[in-house]
Design a protein around this motif. Structure first.
Motif: not given
Length: 421
Positions: A332-352, A360-368
């Motif tokens: 649960l500790e590892i999952a929560e760290r990952i979840r928080e990092r993904l919520v605040s993750l900023v990723v520059p990407v190339s467009t078509t 600005d943020g790539i949230p995820a759902s977790f099953g443990a």
């Protein structure tokens, strides 16, 4: 960035001084025999890179926070023993330029420029050791005990300088990486030592029998494969888009960890995560942007797990994390760290349309799920984590749900049954 730029500037300065020394030094000019040796080593280096292109591409993808070990050093160190530094540096540039075009891909040019710079600095340091030991004129081959010590000292210096520069870049660019991760595996560094030893042998053969060097290519390629076999086996199970383990590699690793847990009477944690609304990224910005986002997510997850944990891509945007020896609280500790990092993750990407966008943020759902608390087999463990993941998505996404043991089935006891007349 300051560190990387400083190394690049020093490498350019060394190159300038080396060329000036060759042009205007006491022994100015390059001899015909040195040009021949340069041509042979350059051709052999390119052939080697081309023949090992498939292996090296997959190994590069598998590299994360550890030095990427390769065998370019064997041709570079052979050149150090045969050529002036002003010709060794062009050989380094040629090897990495060819790799950029044919092996690693053109998206990592800045990394290859830095790697080229580290090779230049390592070569300059090794050349200084050779000169300091009295091996001034080429060929600088060991012909006695003292010259052998000097050559070995130069090889050790080359390895140490290159290794230290790379580790410095890893630690500065990945502050959360541990020293153990940055140092990599000892076996990987033994590969570099073997390459330097091969370089000494290649230089000796080149001096006496230059046309035998192409024949040695078969030996070099065979050694390349065998020396890098452990790394290649890891890389062969690497997803090309994300650098994570493939689903097949992951599926083969899970039973091994469960069996080990049984032997040690330990546990195995499993996280299944699905990126929320990931399809919108592909639909809005295109699939290349989705691939960039996936790779950023993979790197983020690997930065939050422990040494020895396995992160895999098991579906389109579904990832799995295997956590050997982890209890539910650790999972649960590892999952929560990952979840928080993904919520605040900023990723520059190339467009078509050729532009860029910022996610600005790539949230995820977790099953443990934890073995053997909720499952007795691999299939049961995966099913429990998948069911928890489905519950997390149905319950609003961007959350963690832990699988619980199923309650024991209630059966009627004969004494509880009504007695019929």
């Amino acid at each position: 960035m300051g560190y990387v730029i400083a190394i690049d500037v020093i490498a350019v300065t060394i190159t300038t001084l080396a060329v000036r020394s060759t042009v205007s030094g006491p022994n100015s000019g390059v001899r015909h025999s040195e040009w021949v040796a340069f041509a042979v080593l350059a051709a052999a280096s390119v052939l080697h890179l081309e023949a090992a292109r498939g292996i090296e591409r997959r190994r590069e993808m598998a590299a994360n926070t550890s030095p990427h070990t390769n065998l370019k050093c064997l041709w570079i160190f052979a050149a150090l023993l045969l050529l002036p530094l002003s010709l060794v540096i062009p050989l380094v540039v040629l090897a990495y330029a060819y790799s950029w075009f044919r092996v690693y891909g053109r998206t990592v040019a800045h990394r290859k420029v830095f790697s080229t710079a580290t090779y230049v600095l390592a070569s300059a340091a090794a050349a200084a050791v050779l000169r300091g030991g009295g091996l001034v004129g080429a060929p600088r081959l060991p012909t006695g005990f003292w010259s052998l010590l000097v050559v070995l000292a130069a090889a050790a210096t080359w390895w140490l300088v290159n290794y230290a520069l790379v580790i410095g870049a890893i630690l500065l660019s990945n502050p959360e990486a541990t020293a153990r991760e940055a140092l990599g595996e000892l076996s990987d560094q033994l590969v570099v030592c073997a390459g330097l030893g091969l370089g000494i042998a290649i230089a000796a053969v080149q001096t006496s029998y230059p046309w035998v060097v192409p024949v040695l290519m078969v030996t070099v390629l065979a050694l390349h494969r065998d020396l890098l076999l452990p790394q290649y086996q890891r890389a062969a199970g690497t997803d090309e888009k994300t650098g994570l383990a493939t689903s097949s590699y992951w599926a083969s690793a899970v039973p091994v960890e469960l069996a080990r847990a049984d032997t040690l009477r330990s546990t195995v944690g499993l996280l299944m995560l699905d990126l929320d609304k990931f399809k919108e990224i592909n639909d809005t910005y295109g699939h290349p942007a989705g691939d960039e986002a996936l790779r950023a997510v993979g790197e983020t997850i690997r930065a939050e797990v422990r040494q020895g944990d396995l992160v895999a891509r098991v579906g389109g945007d579904e990832l799995a994390v295997l956590l050997p020896g982890a209890l539910e609280t650790e999972v649960l500790e590892i999952a929560e760290r990952i979840r928080e990092r993904l919520v605040s993750l900023v990723v520059p990407v190339s467009t078509t349309n050729g532009g860029t966008a910022k996610l600005d943020g790539i949230p995820a759902s977790f099953g443990a799920a934890v073995y053997p608390d909720v499952a007795d087999t691999m299939d049961q463990l995966v099913l429990a984590a998948d069911d928890a993941l489905l519950t997390a998505k149905r319950s609003g996404r961007n959350q963690i749900i832990v699988a619980r043991p199923n309650p024991p089935a209630i059966t009627d006891h004969p004494a509880d049954k009504p007695v019929k007349d």
